[in-house]
Design a protein around this motif. Structure first.
Motif, short mmCIF file in Angstrom:
data_model
loop_
_atom_site.label_atom_id
_atom_site.label_comp_id
_atom_site.label_asym_id
_atom_site.label_seq_id
_atom_site.Cartn_x
_atom_site.Cartn_y
_atom_site.Cartn_z
N ILE A 1 0.84 -1.20 0.00
CA ILE A 1 0.00 0.00 0.00
C ILE A 1 0.88 1.25 0.00
O ILE A 1 0.61 2.21 -0.73
CB ILE A 1 -0.97 -0.01 1.21
CG1 ILE A 1 -2.00 -1.12 1.05
CG2 ILE A 1 -1.66 1.35 1.36
CD1 ILE A 1 -2.79 -1.41 2.32
N GLY A 2 1.94 1.23 0.80
CA GLY A 2 2.86 2.37 0.83
C GLY A 2 3.48 2.63 -0.53
O GLY A 2 3.58 3.77 -0.97
N ASP A 3 3.89 1.57 -1.22
CA ASP A 3 4.48 1.73 -2.55
C ASP A 3 3.45 2.16 -3.58
O ASP A 3 3.74 2.98 -4.46
CB ASP A 3 5.16 0.43 -3.01
CG ASP A 3 6.56 0.26 -2.43
OD1 ASP A 3 7.02 1.16 -1.69
OD2 ASP A 3 7.19 -0.78 -2.72
N SER A 4 2.23 1.62 -3.49
CA SER A 4 1.22 1.96 -4.50
C SER A 4 0.70 3.38 -4.35
O SER A 4 0.34 4.01 -5.33
CB SER A 4 0.05 0.97 -4.46
OG SER A 4 -0.70 1.13 -3.28
N THR A 5 0.69 3.89 -3.12
CA THR A 5 0.18 5.25 -2.89
C THR A 5 1.29 6.29 -2.81
O THR A 5 1.02 7.47 -2.96
CB THR A 5 -0.62 5.31 -1.57
OG1 THR A 5 0.26 5.01 -0.48
CG2 THR A 5 -1.80 4.35 -1.59
N GLY A 6 2.51 5.82 -2.54
CA GLY A 6 3.61 6.77 -2.33
C GLY A 6 3.51 7.50 -1.01
O GLY A 6 4.20 8.49 -0.77
N ASN A 7 2.66 7.02 -0.11
CA ASN A 7 2.41 7.66 1.17
C ASN A 7 3.54 7.34 2.16
O ASN A 7 3.67 6.20 2.60
CB ASN A 7 1.05 7.19 1.71
CG ASN A 7 0.64 7.92 2.96
OD1 ASN A 7 1.44 8.16 3.86
ND2 ASN A 7 -0.64 8.25 3.03
#
Length: 193
Positions: free
Chosen positions: A145-151
């Motif tokens: 999720i962190g990689d997909s959102t860049g968050n």
């Protein structure tokens, strides 16, 4: 003075090696993910030699002990660490292009799915392993999720969650060693009845 530990089949239990190798390498990588230090050779070397090779060796010994779960888990996660180091190092050496963000998301999701299915095997083992595999499943999906959102906040949170996951694996590995040496429960792992 060394105290001999009786072993039924003549082969030592490889699980503590695999768990400690996984746990220590996971803690170190996730200290980076949580923002404590940059990606560096210490993490990569741990990924190759302890998280990678030591777990593969533990998995091979598990095969000798006829433990399919241990073989599958330790060998797979050993090669996870080796492949992760490859994904980081090979592009820097100019051998291949760096993976795109969506490729890393797919990589992490596949490992999350694999770990989720292995979690069901832990339901017949002990509570400590259940925690290790449940928290590792969460970690893979948080990283994806962190990689997909860049968050960056999700990535940092994943780092802290990964530290807990790795620490639980270290605990479980050391508990196996001490409980075996002392012949009683020194560090509880929550046996499943």
């Amino acid at each position: 003075m060394t105290v001999p530990v009786p072993v039924k089949d003549g082969i030592a239990n490889p699980a503590p090696l695999g768990l400690c190798a996984f746990g220590m390498t996971t803690v170190l990588l996730n200290l980076h993910n949580a923002g404590f230090f940059e990606m560096n050779s210490m993490i990569l070397a741990m990924g190759i030699f302890y998280g990678g090779l030591a777990q593969v060796i533990a998995g091979i010994i598990e095969a000798r002990k006829n433990n399919t779960f241990g073989l599958t888990a330790f060998t797979s996660y050993g090669f996870f660490w080796l492949s992760l180091v490859g994904l980081i190092v090979m592009p820097k050496l100019g051998w291949v292009a760096a993976p795109a963000e969506n490729a890393m998301v797919a990589y992490l999701v596949m490992w999350g799915i694999f770990t989720f299915f292995l979690f069901f095997g832990t339901l017949r083992l002990n509570r400590a392993l259940q925690f290790v595999f449940a928290s590792l499943t969460i970690l893979f999906f948080l990283l994806a999720i962190g990689d997909s959102t860049g968050n960056a906040t999700i990535k940092t949170f994943a780092g802290y969650e990964g530290i807990i996951c790795g620490a639980s694996a270290i605990y479980t590995g050391i508990a196996n060693v001490l409980n075996e040496i002392y012949g009683r429960t020194v560090m509880p792992i929550g046996a499943v009845s």
